[in-house]
Design an enzyme around this catalytic site. Structure first.
Site, mmCIF file in Angstrom:
data_model
loop_
_atom_site.group_PDB
_atom_site.id
_atom_site.type_symbol
_atom_site.label_atom_id
_atom_site.label_comp_id
_atom_site.label_asym_id
_atom_site.label_seq_id
_atom_site.Cartn_x
_atom_site.Cartn_y
_atom_site.Cartn_z
ATOM 1 N N LYS A 92 0.814 -1.206 0.000
ATOM 2 C CA LYS A 92 0.000 0.000 0.000
ATOM 3 C C LYS A 92 0.856 1.268 0.000
ATOM 4 O O LYS A 92 0.428 2.334 -0.420
ATOM 5 C CB LYS A 92 -0.983 -0.024 1.155
ATOM 6 C CG LYS A 92 -1.951 -1.197 0.988
ATOM 7 C CD LYS A 92 -3.297 -0.988 1.571
ATOM 8 C CE LYS A 92 -4.302 -2.045 1.111
ATOM 9 N NZ LYS A 92 -3.809 -3.423 1.037
HETATM 10 C C1 LIG Z 1 -4.267 -4.496 0.207
HETATM 11 C C2 LIG Z 1 -3.450 -5.729 0.082
HETATM 12 C C3 LIG Z 1 -3.724 -6.722 -0.903
HETATM 13 C C4 LIG Z 1 -4.906 -6.633 -1.851
HETATM 14 O O1 LIG Z 1 -4.723 -5.668 -2.866
HETATM 15 P P1 LIG Z 1 -5.973 -5.134 -3.694
HETATM 16 O O2 LIG Z 1 -5.450 -4.019 -4.509
HETATM 17 O O3 LIG Z 1 -6.975 -4.691 -2.671
HETATM 18 O O4 LIG Z 1 -6.484 -6.264 -4.514
HETATM 19 C C5 LIG Z 1 -2.888 -7.821 -0.984
HETATM 20 N N1 LIG Z 1 -1.843 -7.964 -0.125
HETATM 21 C C6 LIG Z 1 -1.565 -7.054 0.828
HETATM 22 C C7 LIG Z 1 -0.412 -7.298 1.749
HETATM 23 C C8 LIG Z 1 -2.340 -5.903 0.964
HETATM 24 O O5 LIG Z 1 -2.043 -5.009 1.927
#
Ligand SMILES: *Cc1c(COP(=O)(O)O)cnc(C)c1O
Length: 500
Positions: free
Chosen positions: A113
């Site tokens: 993120k």
């Molecule tokens: C948010 C997140 C995801 C999922 O990603 P999306 O864009 O919501 O599909 C996968 N792995 C981790 C570690 C995340 O923080």
């Protein structure tokens, strides 16, 4: 470049407006009116560029209302060696000559993120200026863990912004809590809410929809905003790293420019995988999109049947960031697959809202099945993938990445496809140290061990240093001890902003 709403094509705004607003007024998401195209020559030339230059190349095609200087300023503030501990920002690790791991977790909170939330604050403040908004932005976040910390790190000390994060008192892990209550920065606040995640989220929603309160804030020079994953400013930075990974593969002599690759993405809200699809629409040679879910496999079923049905049990898994039953960014994908049919998208989203399900047309289903493979991995399979990759390659994956690897292995077994493949790795194994240690050893091994002991042990077993931001937590002073009831949240905001 102009942006439409997925639920109303007559709405048309520029990038700054789309980023400032977040969600379109009638509930739709902002999408580019047309996809900018890039040539193979341009892609080839990326191999000799830095990550920031690659980011400029991609972002300048979408944020056409930003000046060159504004865009560079956003990019260079976000992606630095100091914050990512590597000049590569998003390096590619070669497991073998088919499997390439795109490491998206070198940022300050050790999860992917950061790739978007490090740049969003700059995109947002630039957008505010460009739209003559003089108010200070106040970001309100309710978090079940990862997003709150990533948003705090992104917005800390960014001029013209403040951020308040609410987390459920007993709904986050010990390490996540420590990450938040030790947060530094002169524009941040963190509060625990007595209750669960829903209580925190409902409290934030209540503040967002309280017009009288928003008017009061406005009179004091503040505008509320969210750092929500449906904001275009969070999606567009994610397109960059697919180009970057491809350029690295060319540079390393692993592929020739023009060769098609597959991508595998551990998916929750469908943002990350959608970004790879947009990269393909722009011209990046991608053959197959492998959408990996955990036991909350609503997307696996959707890709297999064309029916999205969220009416099912919710599972708490060892890949908690993917424990999601409504994948909000799917709406943007459907809009594209229907040829920008806003009325159709609106109808499906209404059905989802009222009945919890909808079915796409045969035409959309055919397009979807041509490009996408959906699969899921349960916790046992995920653990097994961590263990087997560690044994075979001496490489330790986190639980989310392991879901992707496990689903990819099933795909290869079913299809025999040997196309070179980029697996998106979304978190550092240190962030989910307990589950990773159990996978590598066994359950008894972790009994009675605290977070910091487990970090040390994982560091020894994996023969890699603990990421700086996690290692430092041990000695960081606690800066926030606020605990409030859910109906006191508005007061916490007022106290922080000194209004009333
Ligand atoms: C948010 C997140 C995801 C999922 O990603 P999306 O864009 O919501 O599909 C996968 N792995 C981790 C570690 C995340 O923080």
């Amino acid at each position: 470049m102009q942006y439409n709403s997925t639920r109303d094509n007559s709405i048309c705004v520029d990038a700054a407006q789309a980023i400032k607003t977040g969600l379109s007024a009638e509930g739709g998401l902002f999408v580019p009116k047309s996809m900018p195209k890039v040539t193979l020559e341009e892609i080839d030339s990326l191999k000799d560029k830095t990550y920031n230059e690659r980011a400029y190349f991609v972002l300048s095609k979408f944020l056409t209302d930003f000046t060159e200087e504004e865009l560079w300023n956003c990019i260079n503030n976000a992606y630095t060696k100091a914050k990512f501990e590597t000049n590569a920002i998003a390096p590619v690790y070669e497991l073998d000559n088919t499997n390439y791991i795109l490491e998206l977790w070198h940022g300050p909170t050790c999860a992917f993120k950061d790739m978007a939330l490090q740049i969003l604050p700059y995109l947002l403040t630039t957008s505010m200026k460009k739209t003559d908004e003089s108010n200070e932005v106040v970001i309100l976040v309710a978090t079940s863990g990862d997003t709150g910390k990533a948003a705090l790190e992104g917005f800390r000390d960014v001029n013209g912004t403040r951020i308040i994060v609410f987390y459920p008192d007993n709904g986050v892990s010990e390490i996540q809590k420590r990450q938040m209550v030790t947060q530094e920065g002169n524009n941040v606040s963190v509060a625990a809410v007595k209750g669960n995640f829903d209580d925190a989220q409902n409290g934030v929603k209540k503040i967002f929809t309280d017009n009288e309160y928003k008017e009061l804030l406005n009179r004091n020079g503040f505008s509320l905003s969210s750092a929500n994953s449906i904001n275009w400013g969070r999606l567009v930075p994610q397109i960059v790293y697919y180009f970057s990974a491809y350029a690295d593969l060319i540079k390393g002599g692993k592929i020739t420019c023009g060769d098609r690759i597959n991508v595998v993405v551990p998916t929750g809200n469908f943002g990350n995988i959608l970004a790879s699809y947009y990269a393909m629409k722009m011209g990046l040679p991608i053959a197959k999109f492998i959408c990996a879910s955990n036991e909350n496999n609503v997307l696996t079923d959707f890709i297999k049947t064309g029916t999205y049905d969220k009416n099912r049990d919710f599972h708490t898994t060892i890949s908690p960031s993917m424990d999601i039953l409504i994948s909000s960014n799917l709406e943007r994908f459907l809009y594209d697959l229907t040829g920008n049919n806003d009325a159709q998208v609106k109808e499906w989203m209404n059905e989802l809202n009222t009945t919890g399900k909808y079915s796409v047309t045969p035409d959309v289903f055919n397009k979807l099945s041509d490009l996408f493979y959906g699969g899921f991995s349960d916790d046992n399979e995920t653990m097994a993938a961590i263990k087997s990759v560690a044994d075979e390659y001496d490489y330790v994956m986190d639980t989310h990445t392991a879901v992707a690897k496990s689903v990819y292995d099933k795909y290869v077994e079913e299809t025999g496809d040997t196309t070179k493949t980029v697996i998106a790795s979304t978190a550092s194994p240190f962030k989910f140290n307990q589950s990773v240690l159990i996978a590598l050893k066994d359950f008894d091994y972790v009994v009675g061990k605290d977070e910091f002991t487990m970090l040390d042990e994982l560091s020894q077993i994996g023969n890699t240093p603990i990421p700086k931001s996690l290692a430092e937590l041990r000695d960081r002073p606690v800066n926030f001890e606020i605990v409030c009831d859910k109906d006191e949240m508005r007061q916490i905001v007022s106290d922080f902003l000194a209004v009333d």
